[in-house]
Design a protein around this motif. Structure first.
Motif: not given
Ligand SMILES: Nc1nc2c(ncn2[C@@H]2O[C@H](COP(=O)(O)OP(=O)(O)OP(=O)(O)O)[C@@H](O)[C@H]2O)c(=O)[nH]1
Ligand SMILES: [Mg+2]
Lengths: 74, 622
Positions: B118-121, B172-175
């Motif tokens: 479930g991590r951003p990837m 990619f935007e971490p927020l």
């Protein structure tokens, strides 16, 4: 050479059989076609097995965990 | 904290041999090791680049893994980093999954396993050039929709081959992914899905998005039929190994002699230009005689590495491991030990580190303990010097260079002893449960001449830096010890006899006389502990100070008995004459006991082998 078969199942030899788990991760799961590509020069060990698009070298003891059904029709 | 807020932390994750490190090098402009077999990267490596938006991106290159259920120490590193459990390392902001586009049946399963975290990837489909060549067509948009993550194509071995990836990472935007991020916290590994589940998903996805004419590359099938043939395969392997040793000698000799002559001429010129005194002695006897002798071995070392690089990139090494597995198993090893052991021919240190890709801890320890018996490139100058001095340059059986044959025999002596030692360890071991092989055989690849040229340049510079650094320092130190204290007035012998080094050499001589070493060799052994080649430069310095004008090779040929030369060769096959190797074993096994066992058994073997060699040779009249 080039014997083809279909994976039936991978049998664990004991609880927490890491080798059997790894074989499943490699793609040895029911219904998957496998092919025996080559055998080692001494004692016909290890075996070179094609599963999916990948070739793996497996010792006989490892390969013995995989039960297959041989293809009957061409 | 603005500086860190502006930094994006990404990690390259994927199956072994999918091109993560090649991508890492392309992104960060570094040159980490890339080679065509599974398990090249064994540590977490860090690099940076500046994204087009001006954002700093910190990239982690990780060891390849087949699954998060880690099977070996290197896989455990990858598991810990992606799940945020690695000490001192928060989980990455973005996981860049890398998959070999020609091997998606296997690689997508791991991508799906990672996706469950479930991590951003996002997914980089690498080796698109190879996929195109094989006529594989991938509907990237459909695959991205199915996976629920961005998918970009990359070619990690082409300049600009990661442009799409760089753009996608920058977008990619971490927020935007806040929901999934628990800053710095652990990620929970979901209950392992049953393997058939993920495989079933992959099968469906592939059916919908990928068409490929055939499952394997036709060329791989053809080559494997020849290379893995029970008879031809072994013959080819033996021929390749033998060719390497022949080449190291016959191709390098003219270059070696040229360099040697040039350095000697320069030393002689300098000697005549300088006034007599300590400075002249330091430069002529210490630096030119000592360093020059070692530097001349550069061609041999480069030829050895040329072969190693070509073998590594071609994909042949795992085939050799396949052919040798059964024999290595009988000796208590595994085919997987083959690659670390082959690397040890360059240097035991990377060889010992490469054992991290061996899953079985028993196999790994045995491999570490025998790796120093593989003849490393630093021993080459010692062997080459003695062979050139004592073995005539002659052709035997029509095609073989006799000197090459002797060299091959020395390498073989190391290999055979390694197998015997491994076999003994196996007999002594109580735990006799099953050892695993389970090794992937990659596609064959044609090495890029440019990469090999760069690799050779780097190895050459490393060698020259070693000569200019540690070897220079030791040579100068040895010159001091060999020149002071000055001889008493009216001394009859050259100064070195009365010096500190002379005294040390003569004290050691008591121990080494039975194996035929003279006191000059005893002196040279001491600095040789820090770097093996130094034994050669030290001998050159010791003899030059002893008033000998000739080159070292001529001196050795004239003054040593054949029995002494053979005994020193036998010594170098075994002796653990390298402190950095022992330090590496300590670091890799976290045990002093292993270091003591290793050093003890090697010294014992070395002394015994030299004793036997010397006494037998003398009895035969050598
Ligand atoms: N043709 C082609 N070859 C590639 C590409 N990327 C990598 N390679 C080759 O693939 C092999 C493996 O590359 P590496 O970068 O070492 O792979 P890795 O994923 O870091 O491997 P491990 O560290 O063992 O997990 C090497 O032989 C590379 O030259 C690509 O895009 N195209
Ligand atoms: Mg790598």
């Amino acid at each position: 050479m080039g014997v083809s078969a279909t994976v039936f199942e991978v049998n664990d030899t004991g609880p927490k059989d890491a080798i059997a788990q790894r074989l499943r991760d490699f793609g040895f799961v029911a219904g998957e076609p496998v092919r025996l590509v080559a055998r080692g020069p001494l004692g016909a060990d290890p075996l070179l097995v094609q599963i999916g698009y990948t070739r793996f070298a497996l010792r006989r003891a490892e390969a013995a965990r995989v039960t297959v059904s041989l293809e009957t029709s061409p | 904290m603005n500086g860190t807020a502006a930094t994006l932390r990404i990690a390259l994750v994927g199956n072994p041999n999918c091109g993560k490190t090649a991508l890492f090098n392309l992104l960060t402009g570094t040159r980490q090791k890339v080679a065509n077999y599974a398990g090249v990267t064994i540590e977490r490596k860090e690099g940076h680049y500046l994204a087009p938006s001006g954002r700093n991106v910190r990239v982690l290159d990780l060891p390849g893994a087949y699954s998060l259920a880690a099977n070996s120490p290197d896989e455990a590193i990858t598991r810990d980093v992606v799940t945020g459990r690695y000490p001192g390392e928060a989980a990455p902001d973005l996981i860049v999954c890398v998959a070999d586009a020609t091997n998606l049946r296997l690689h997508l399963r791991f991508v799906l396993e990672i996706a469950r975290l479930g991590r951003p990837m996002l997914l980089a489909l690498n080796m698109m050039d190879a996929a195109k060549r094989r006529g594989i067509h991938i509907d990237v948009a459909a695959l991205a929709a199915r996976l629920g993550m961005p998918v970009v194509e990359t070619i990690a071995v082409k300049r600009g081959g990661a442009a799409g990836l760089i753009a996608q990472i920058d977008a990619f935007e971490p927020l935007a992914a806040l929901g999934a991020v628990v800053a710095g916290g652990n990620v929970h590994i979901p209950q392992a899905p049953s393997a058939p589940d993920l495989h079933a998903q992959v099968r469906v996805m592939l059916a919908e998005t990928v068409t490929m004419p055939r499952r394997t590359a036709a060329i791989d099938d053809t080559l494997d039929r020849i290379v893995l043939h029970p008879v031809f395969g072994l013959a080819i392997l033996a021929a390749i190994m033998f060719l390497i040793f022949q080449a190291v000698f016959s191709w390098a000799t003219p270059l070696h002699d040229g360099i040697d002559a040039g350095i000697q001429a320069a030393g002689a010129w300098l000697g005549s230009a300088l006034p007599d005194g300590a400075l002249r002695s330091l430069l002529v006897d210490g630096v030119f005689a000592g360093l020059g002798t070692v530097l001349a071995f550069l061609p041999q070392i480069l030829i050895l590495f040329l072969f190693i690089f070509v073998l590594e990139e071609s994909g042949y090494l795992p085939r050799a491991a396949f052919l040798l597995d059964r024999m290595m198993l009988a000796a208590g090893l595994t085919g997987r030990s083959f690659i670390p052991l082959l690397s040890s021919f360059a240097c035991a240190i990377p060889g010992i580190m490469a054992t991290r890709s061996i899953p079985d801890p028993r196999d790994r320890l045995t491999t570490i303990l025998i790796a120093p018996l593989m003849t490393c490139s630093a021993r080459l100058p010692v062997y080459a010097l003695l062979i050139a001095a004592f073995v005539p340059q002659r052709t035997v059986a029509g095609i073989f260079n006799l000197q090459g044959v002797v060299l091959f025999t020395l390498y073989l002596a190391g290999i055979v002893s390694a197998l015997l030692v491994a076999w003994t360890i196996k007999r002594l071991r109580r735990d006799k449960s099953e050892h695993a092989l389970m090794m992937e055989l990659p596609s064959y690849r044609v090495p890029h001449p440019r990469d090999i040229a760069i690799g050779l340049y780097e190895r050459g510079m490393i060698f020259i830096q070693r000569v200019g650094g540690i070897i220079l320092a030791l040579t100068v130190l040895l010159w001091f010890l060999s020149s002071f204290p000055a001889p008493p007035v009216g001394a009859s012998e050259p100064a070195i006899h009365y010096s500190l080094a002379g005294m040390i050499g003569k004290a050691l001589h008591v121990v080494f006389a039975p194996i035929g070493f003279n006191w000059q060799i005893c002196i040279a052994l001491v600095p040789g502990l820090a770097a093996r080649e130094v034994a050669v430069s030290s001998l050159a310095t010791v003899y030059a100070l002893g008033g000998n004008e000739d080159g070292l090779q001529a001196i050795v040929a004239a003054q040593w008995s054949l029995a002494t030369a053979l005994s020193l060769l036998a010594w170098y096959v075994f002796a653990p004459m390298c402190i950095s190797t022992l330090a590496t074993v300590k670091r890799e096994t976290r045990s002093w006991r292993n270091v003591v066992v290793l050093a003890g058994y090697l010294f014992g073997l070395a002394y015994f082998a030299s004793l036997a060699t010397y006494q037998i040779a003398k009895a035969l009249g050598a």
